[in-house]
Design a protein around this motif. Structure first.
Motif, PDB file in Angstrom:
ATOM      1  N   ARG A  54       0.829  -1.209   0.000  1.00  7.97           N
ATOM      2  CA  ARG A  54       0.000   0.000   0.000  1.00  7.97           C
ATOM      3  C   ARG A  54       0.866   1.263   0.000  1.00  7.97           C
ATOM      4  O   ARG A  54       0.476   2.292  -0.550  1.00  7.97           O
ATOM      5  CB  ARG A  54      -0.927   0.020   1.210  1.00  7.97           C
ATOM      6  CG  ARG A  54      -2.123  -0.884   1.085  1.00  7.97           C
ATOM      7  CD  ARG A  54      -3.185  -0.597   2.135  1.00  7.97           C
ATOM      8  NE  ARG A  54      -2.700  -0.571   3.504  1.00  7.97           N
ATOM      9  CZ  ARG A  54      -2.600  -1.625   4.313  1.00  7.97           C
ATOM     10  NH1 ARG A  54      -2.943  -2.823   3.873  1.00  7.97           N
ATOM     11  NH2 ARG A  54      -2.158  -1.502   5.542  1.00  7.97           N
ATOM     12  N   LEU A  55       2.029   1.191   0.620  1.00 10.69           N
ATOM     13  CA  LEU A  55       2.895   2.362   0.725  1.00 10.69           C
ATOM     14  C   LEU A  55       3.994   2.416  -0.334  1.00 10.69           C
ATOM     15  O   LEU A  55       4.753   3.386  -0.372  1.00 10.69           O
ATOM     16  CB  LEU A  55       3.531   2.393   2.117  1.00 10.69           C
ATOM     17  CG  LEU A  55       2.554   2.567   3.278  1.00 10.69           C
ATOM     18  CD1 LEU A  55       3.300   2.523   4.592  1.00 10.69           C
ATOM     19  CD2 LEU A  55       1.775   3.863   3.139  1.00 10.69           C
ATOM     20  N   GLU A  58       4.150   5.633  -2.553  1.00  9.63           N
ATOM     21  CA  GLU A  58       4.557   6.790  -1.765  1.00  9.63           C
ATOM     22  C   GLU A  58       6.057   6.741  -1.463  1.00  9.63           C
ATOM     23  O   GLU A  58       6.766   7.752  -1.565  1.00  9.63           O
ATOM     24  CB  GLU A  58       3.758   6.816  -0.466  1.00  9.63           C
ATOM     25  CG  GLU A  58       4.010   8.013   0.395  1.00  9.63           C
ATOM     26  CD  GLU A  58       3.176   7.991   1.668  1.00  9.63           C
ATOM     27  OE1 GLU A  58       3.638   8.597   2.656  1.00  9.63           O
ATOM     28  OE2 GLU A  58       2.092   7.376   1.691  1.00  9.63           O
ATOM     29  N   ASP A  61       8.058   7.437  -4.658  1.00  8.25           N
ATOM     30  CA  ASP A  61       8.054   8.862  -4.991  1.00  8.25           C
ATOM     31  C   ASP A  61       8.991   9.644  -4.076  1.00  8.25           C
ATOM     32  O   ASP A  61       9.677  10.562  -4.523  1.00  8.25           O
ATOM     33  CB  ASP A  61       6.640   9.439  -4.864  1.00  8.25           C
ATOM     34  CG  ASP A  61       5.689   8.922  -5.930  1.00  8.25           C
ATOM     35  OD1 ASP A  61       6.166   8.357  -6.943  1.00  8.25           O
ATOM     36  OD2 ASP A  61       4.466   9.058  -5.737  1.00  8.25           O
ATOM     37  N   ALA A  62       9.034   9.298  -2.811  1.00  2.47           N
ATOM     38  CA  ALA A  62       9.866  10.026  -1.846  1.00  2.47           C
ATOM     39  C   ALA A  62      11.351   9.680  -1.980  1.00  2.47           C
ATOM     40  O   ALA A  62      12.210  10.514  -1.710  1.00  2.47           O
ATOM     41  CB  ALA A  62       9.393   9.726  -0.423  1.00  2.47           C
TER      42      ALA A  62
END
Length: 78
Positions: A54-55, A58, A61-62
Motif C-alpha cells: 500500500r505504501l 509513496e 516517490d519520496a
C-alpha cells in the motif's frame, strides 16, 4: 478437543524433545505453541506485506534512488 498424531524419526523426535526441554515445556505444549506461533507469523507477514504494498508508491516517490533499476520507468535494466 481435536488432536493429531505426528510421526517423527527417532533423531527428529530427540531434537524436538530437546527444543521443548530448552523452553521448559512438555512436548505436547511445545508442539501446540509452535503451530500457533507459525500461524500468527504467517498472518503477521501477510499483513506487513500488504502494508508495504500500500505504501510502495509513496515510498518510491519520496526515495526514487531506492527504486530497483528494473522497476524504474524509462531506465535501462542493469
Amino acid at each position: 478437543m481435536p488432536s493429531l498424531n505426528v510421526s517423527f524419526t527417532e533423531e527428529e523426535l530427540d531434537g524436538v524433545r530437546a527444543a521443548a526441554a530448552a523452553e521448559g515445556k512438555s512436548l505436547k505444549q511445545y508442539l501446540h505453541d509452535l503451530g500457533v506461533r507459525e500461524m500468527q507469523r504467517g498472518r503477521f507477514v501477510a499483513g506487513a506485506s500488504a502494508w508495504a504494498e500500500r505504501l510502495r508508491g509513496e515510498f518510491d516517490d519520496a526515495f526514487p534512488e531506492e527504486v530497483p533499476p528494473s522497476e524504474r520507468g524509462g531506465a535501462a535494466a542493469a
